[in-house]
Design an enzyme around this catalytic site. Sequence first.
Site, PDB file in Angstrom:
ATOM      1  N   ILE A  80       0.956  -1.178  -0.016  1.00 48.92           N
ATOM      2  CA  ILE A  80       0.088   0.079  -0.024  1.00 48.92           C
ATOM      3  C   ILE A  80       0.898   1.331  -0.055  1.00 48.92           C
ATOM      4  O   ILE A  80       0.312   2.347  -0.284  1.00 48.92           O
ATOM      5  CB  ILE A  80      -0.993   0.084   1.243  1.00 48.92           C
ATOM      6  N   LYS A 109       5.249  -2.255   8.265  1.00 51.02           N
ATOM      7  CA  LYS A 109       6.454  -1.523   7.299  1.00 51.02           C
ATOM      8  C   LYS A 109       7.675  -2.522   7.382  1.00 51.02           C
ATOM      9  O   LYS A 109       8.134  -2.858   8.530  1.00 51.02           O
ATOM     10  CB  LYS A 109       6.750  -0.221   7.927  1.00 51.02           C
ATOM     11  N   GLY A 144       8.106   3.622   2.338  1.00 49.79           N
ATOM     12  CA  GLY A 144       8.836   4.722   3.010  1.00 49.79           C
ATOM     13  C   GLY A 144      10.076   4.808   2.799  1.00 49.79           C
ATOM     14  O   GLY A 144      10.596   4.537   1.664  1.00 49.79           O
ATOM     15  N   ASP A 158      11.928  15.222   8.949  1.00 46.49           N
ATOM     16  CA  ASP A 158      11.567  15.010   7.495  1.00 46.49           C
ATOM     17  C   ASP A 158       9.917  15.352   7.662  1.00 46.49           C
ATOM     18  O   ASP A 158       9.179  14.491   6.935  1.00 46.49           O
ATOM     19  CB  ASP A 158      11.592  13.768   7.123  1.00 46.49           C
TER      20      ASP A 158
END
Length: 666
Positions: free
Chosen positions: A16, A39, A19, A133
């Site tokens: 989906i 993840k 990263g 970030d």
Amino acid sequence: MSQRVIAGKYEIVRQIGRGAMGYIWEALDQHLRRRVALKLMSPDHVASATARTRFDREAKAIAQLKNPHVVQIYDYGIDEGSPYIVMELLEGEDFESRLERIERMPLPALVPIVMQAAMGLSSAHAKGIVHRDFKPANVFLARGEADESVKILDFGVVSMLTSEEDLTEDELQLTSSGSIVGTPLYMSPEQIRCGVVDLRSDLWSLGVLAYRALTGQHPFPGQWLGMLMVRICTDPFPPPSSILKDLSPEVDRFFERALAKDPDKRFRSAREFAGTFAALAERKEVGPAKILVVDDEPDVPHLIKQRFRQHIKKSVYDFVFATNGESALAELRKHEDIDVVLTDINMPGMDGLTFLSRVGDVNPLVRTIIVSAYGDMTNIRTAMNCGAFDFLVKPIDFKDLEVTIEKTLKHVTELRSNARSTEENSVLRMFVSPSLVDRLRSSSPFGTIDTWQGTVVFIDVAGFHARSKAQPPTDRVRTLNANFEVIVPAVTNRGGVVDKFLGDAVMATFRGDNHVTRALEASLDARMQLRTLALRAGQDSPFALGVSIGVATGEMLSGEIGSKAFGRLDYTILGEVPRAAAILQASAAKNQILLNRGAFDVARDWFDCVPVHVNTSSPMAAFELVRRADGGGRAGPNSMAETINLTGGPLGGNGSTESGNGGPLL
């Protein structure tokens, strides 16, 4: 991979997202029978010890945060040598996708997104976590049963505000290497320069996000990395009102603070940022003094309006009411022009003391009057210690209340006047020596000569004259300022003062404790950051010119030099020390730091130095500062590890980042 099971219980369903260091999968928790986001580190990162350390730190960072606006972590582990993180599965879209679809948002619609994102950042900052970030792709708009809520994603390049002694060598490499960690478009100047990064860097990124969402444009666009870095570190941005004519000057002033190059001039916290931004959506006009009354007694608004009906009728006072601390904070955010708060202590929900501790985050100029029972002196003393301006006891003497409000309003007026004076002094400091501003503000007779021990540093942009011959005038100034935007913070962050700019050189002074060590640390910081920027931006960037630095320490004189009769004076430093620093700088090669004997005698225990010969009209002992002791270790207080190779190798920069493709996490 659709049939793979991770850790014996997470069945992979479909990919989906992606990263910074891996892919995001929808998975089924076979034990709890719930859908989760998993993840999984990509194979090309698994072999990297640095990537594994960063992945581990991301899991630990998110696990500390129990905030509804930060994605929640359920599990972390290693499966067949590959680390994984299990998180809540979100439905919706990231803010980057939303902006690509609608281009920009009106201010009232943007306020709740910025508010919720700020709440998530505030939670992280309270734990000493800096995201590093923060960008629209890492702000997810999660669909719930009733509405959307913001979730901050991807803490893959997180920085922990902890002492260096607590960090492993791998972790030190994460924050001090020459490579870019993060997404350049949203990086603060100090992050671009590889400088010291704290929560104010995240607030810069939030400011860039808000600017882009509001105007549909980036404040600092760049077609290539070098151009972008110069603009972020040096150039002003277009005021939002120049892009959208219906935006007010208050919006321009908000972004001047949010995107200030100097971190000290930005908002102090995410809460303050959010509160001020929310207030922009309220149309305000000059009018009566505004007073917030906080009390859960239902008859208080009626009593106040009755007692002050003439003041209200004549537009002297305007009252706003709240029933507890939570609703009072909401009113403060809506009405940034509130001057005085009158609050009870004992209230349901958030009590008055808790509310008092939060007022400064929303509006630092507001002053609070505490109201409590006569016998409740313990709470009153606590309130006064927490910053309450005054207190009243029940039953209220309304004549006393009126006098107290008048006294408090007078104090707030003085505070606002002082704040304006501070801004004026800040502008004055931009154009004259800070030492002269201090002299003008002091009570000492004009003309006094000071004698003091200190260190002088001359930092020259080494290759400026050779390059500037082929540049038009505007590019010359821009090139020089790009370097000064790096040099000046390096000096001031170590407690130095920029005394003056001399063409393409900076003269800085250091006084007080450890003045020699701090001067040398500043010199190394400036050299390292410019070399880092050169490596990132390439040989054609302004940062590739290099610096030559001279450092001298000893006794100096400060006095006014010039012609009083013709009104031309300069408050400056006299003596052999500034002369020696200037000679050493003129003798230094590109990226060379030369010291006089006095500075060397102090530096020899903390830094590696070697004797050198300099050609001068009179004999002078000189030493080259090579590095911090122990090959770039931790020398002196608050030292910054210098990891850039200073002895050779071509400069270049491909503009790559370590944050992946910038795509959404979930």
